[in-house]
Design an enzyme around this catalytic site. Structure first.
Site, PDB file in Angstrom:
ATOM      1  CD  GLU A  22      -1.365  -3.167  -7.099  1.00  0.00           C
ATOM      2  OE1 GLU A  22      -2.325  -3.633  -6.452  1.00  0.00           O
ATOM      3  OE2 GLU A  22      -1.372  -2.031  -7.601  1.00  0.00           O
ATOM      4  CG  ASP A  57      -1.719  -1.259   1.364  1.00  0.00           C
ATOM      5  OD1 ASP A  57      -2.599  -1.467   0.526  1.00  0.00           O
ATOM      6  OD2 ASP A  57      -1.432  -2.052   2.285  1.00  0.00           O
TER       7      ASP A  57
HETATM    8  O1  TRH Z   1       4.338  -6.115   0.704  1.00  0.00           O
HETATM    9  P1  TRH Z   1       3.366  -6.725  -0.205  1.00  0.00           P
HETATM   10  O2  TRH Z   1       2.956  -8.093   0.126  1.00  0.00           O
HETATM   11  O3  TRH Z   1       2.110  -5.789  -0.302  1.00  0.00           O
HETATM   12  C1  TRH Z   1       0.787  -6.310  -0.408  1.00  0.00           C
HETATM   13  C2  TRH Z   1       0.249  -6.102  -1.787  1.00  0.00           C
HETATM   14  O4  TRH Z   1       0.417  -4.789  -2.276  1.00  0.00           O
HETATM   15  C3  TRH Z   1      -1.214  -6.436  -1.819  1.00  0.00           C
HETATM   16  O5  TRH Z   1      -1.752  -6.155  -3.085  1.00  0.00           O
HETATM   17  C4  TRH Z   1      -1.930  -5.644  -0.755  1.00  0.00           C
HETATM   18  O6  TRH Z   1      -3.272  -5.964  -0.760  1.00  0.00           O
HETATM   19  C5  TRH Z   1      -1.326  -5.974   0.581  1.00  0.00           C
HETATM   20  O7  TRH Z   1       0.044  -5.634   0.572  1.00  0.00           O
HETATM   21  C6  TRH Z   1      -2.016  -5.261   1.722  1.00  0.00           C
HETATM   22  O8  TRH Z   1       3.940  -6.776  -1.701  1.00  0.00           O
HETATM   23  P2  TRH Z   1       4.232  -5.638  -2.770  1.00  0.00           P
HETATM   24  O9  TRH Z   1       2.940  -5.079  -3.296  1.00  0.00           O
HETATM   25  O10 TRH Z   1       5.143  -6.211  -3.733  1.00  0.00           O
HETATM   26  O11 TRH Z   1       4.955  -4.480  -1.982  1.00  0.00           O
HETATM   27  C7  TRH Z   1       6.244  -4.608  -1.497  1.00  0.00           C
HETATM   28  C8  TRH Z   1       6.933  -3.266  -1.518  1.00  0.00           C
HETATM   29  O12 TRH Z   1       8.142  -3.343  -0.771  1.00  0.00           O
HETATM   30  C9  TRH Z   1       7.302  -2.810  -2.905  1.00  0.00           C
HETATM   31  O13 TRH Z   1       7.120  -1.407  -3.026  1.00  0.00           O
HETATM   32  C10 TRH Z   1       8.786  -3.130  -3.014  1.00  0.00           C
HETATM   33  C11 TRH Z   1       9.215  -2.903  -1.590  1.00  0.00           C
HETATM   34  N1  TRH Z   1      10.438  -3.615  -1.163  1.00  0.00           N
HETATM   35  C12 TRH Z   1      11.502  -2.855  -0.734  1.00  0.00           C
HETATM   36  O14 TRH Z   1      11.439  -1.608  -0.752  1.00  0.00           O
HETATM   37  N2  TRH Z   1      12.634  -3.506  -0.291  1.00  0.00           N
HETATM   38  C13 TRH Z   1      12.743  -4.855  -0.285  1.00  0.00           C
HETATM   39  O15 TRH Z   1      13.798  -5.394   0.117  1.00  0.00           O
HETATM   40  C14 TRH Z   1      11.637  -5.613  -0.756  1.00  0.00           C
HETATM   41  C15 TRH Z   1      11.734  -7.115  -0.777  1.00  0.00           C
HETATM   42  C16 TRH Z   1      10.491  -4.964  -1.182  1.00  0.00           C
END
Ligand code: TRH
Length: 388
Positions: free
Chosen positions: A273, A17
């Site tokens: 996402e 989010d």
């Molecule tokens: O963290 P998530 O599982 O977020 C989820 C999804 O957005 C889902 O749709 C939503 O409904 C739920 O949250 C509540 O996965 P996502 O979307 O890939 O987000 C991870 C974020 O973290 C992304 O912006 C990339 C970032 N990230 C980093 O900044 N550093 C890291 O080392 C990693 C692994 C990710």
């Protein structure tokens, strides 16, 4: 003068989010020169993806965005001319009331979750009048086709990735004590929710004939990895070897550094996402774990992207990708992980080529920030027209 924007983000769990809201806010400031306030109710989650964020500041300027702590009760605030409610997060009641007495009222958008499902295009842009107040909320759906809100991507993303791949990857690996990959080595990044399919995947990598290096930023999957390794804990910096597999635990990276990891690896396991979209822009093969929902509702999302993604792949490669994704998401109609992995490996070269082609094709959907700005400007113009 350009309109002012407020973006509201409630951190449900994880980082998606805030990750998406932040990417959007940065893009609106950087590429469209807009005045953006970003309201976030969990600055600790925000700091994980962007370490410059101070968790104790009510207001702070970061990358040109005014980042504001979203407290409850919400302090009296004059609404911006454009209000983005990220993922139906429910605006503060007092803020809604303040919006309703403005003349003209702000353009109010609900930014929805991304899906490759076909119904998205039909719902994109639809208005929904507020049941009590004289306000209209518009639903803005990101998506994979030109008739949707498109995908988040910076205008210079492809260029930055090309520069990184050409001249910065070696330095990236060095910071983790690694050289550039050997010719036959596969580097894999792993960002996942807890997953029953994980141990069998690790077993498959152990038995590989070629080296597999798996990079895991700290997170939810670590306890499962520790159990598989039979070690009490796995702090960042640890390296473990089992057969052909070398496991590296990384610190949780900043959002930009995580992009570098995706660009540097030959295969990325991603989830939710934002990381899923970033993996697609990385033009590398990826395996997606959809955010798990009750009654396996996320399988529809996964099926939709999987069919779109594999549409133009040859039969066996398409089947290998589909089986891998389905197995990773707990769909029961696939062979075991060892077989899925072998099939994926056998088609790896085609899947790699396809990742580049797919990344090019994604551009047809359009960039979300541009499309959102166009959509909003159009509504602002209509508003001026009807309120001379
Ligand atoms: O963290 P998530 O599982 O977020 C989820 C999804 O957005 C889902 O749709 C939503 O409904 C739920 O949250 C509540 O996965 P996502 O979307 O890939 O987000 C991870 C974020 O973290 C992304 O912006 C990339 C970032 N990230 C980093 O900044 N550093 C890291 O080392 C990693 C692994 C990710």
């Amino acid at each position: 003068m350009r309109a002012t924007w407020d973006i509201f983000c409630n951190v449900v769990d994880n980082y998606g989010d805030v990750g998406i809201a932040w990417r959007l806010a940065r893009g609106l400031v950087r590429e469209h020169g807009l005045a953006v306030r970003l309201w976030v109710d969990d600055l600790h989650a925000f700091q994980r993806i962007w370490p410059a964020i101070a968790t104790d500041a009510d207001h702070q300027r970061c990358e040109g965005v005014l980042v504001c702590a979203w407290h409850t009760p919400f302090a009296t605030t004059e609404p911006a001319q454009v209000v983005i409610e990220a993922f139906g997060c429910a605006l503060p009641e007092s803020y809604l009331t303040a919006m309703s007495v403005q003349s003209p009222p702000p353009v109010w958008i609900n930014l929805e979750y991304l899906s490759a499902e076909p119904w998205v295009a039909e719902h994109h842009g639809l208005p929904s009048p507020h049941p009590r107040l004289p306000l209209i909320k518009y639903f803005f759906f990101p998506g994979y086709t030109p008739d949707t809100g498109g995908l988040l991507a910076e205008a210079d993303l492809a260029e930055r990735r090309a520069i990184f791949v050409r001249s910065e990857a070696a330095a990236f690996w060095r910071q983790f004590g690694l050289g550039v990959p050997q010719a036959d080595e596969l580097r894999v990044s792993l960002f996942a929710y807890e997953n029953p399919a994980l141990p069998a995947l690790l077993d498959a990598w152990v038995s590989e004939t070629r080296p597999v290096t798996c990079l895991v930023p700290e997170g939810r999957v670590i306890p499962q990895l520790a159990a598989w390794l039979a070690v009490p804990g796995l702090p960042a910096g640890e390296v473990h070897r089992r057969g052909a597999l070398r496991l590296h635990i990384l610190p949780f990276l900043s959002q930009d550094a995580y992009d570098h990891l995706l660009w540097a690896c030959g295969l990325n396991f991603v989830r939710g996402e934002d990381s899923c979209v970033r993996a697609q822009w990385a033009a590398r093969p990826f395996v997606w774990q959809a955010y798990p929902q009750a009654d396996a509702a996320h399988w529809d999302k996964m099926n939709a992207l999987q069919s779109r993604y594999t549409e133009s792949l040859d039969g066996l490669a398409a089947r290998a990708v589909s089986a891998m994704w389905r197995h990773w998401n707990g769909v029961q109609d696939t062979p075991g992980m060892a077989e899925c992995w072998d099939a994926w490996r056998a088609r790896q070269a085609e899947i790699e080529r396809h990742a580049g082609v797919w990344c090019e094709r994604l551009r047809q959907a359009g960039r979300l920030t541009d499309k959102l700005v166009d959509f909003v400007e159009n509504k602002l113009e209509c508003r001026v027209f009807s309120n001379p």
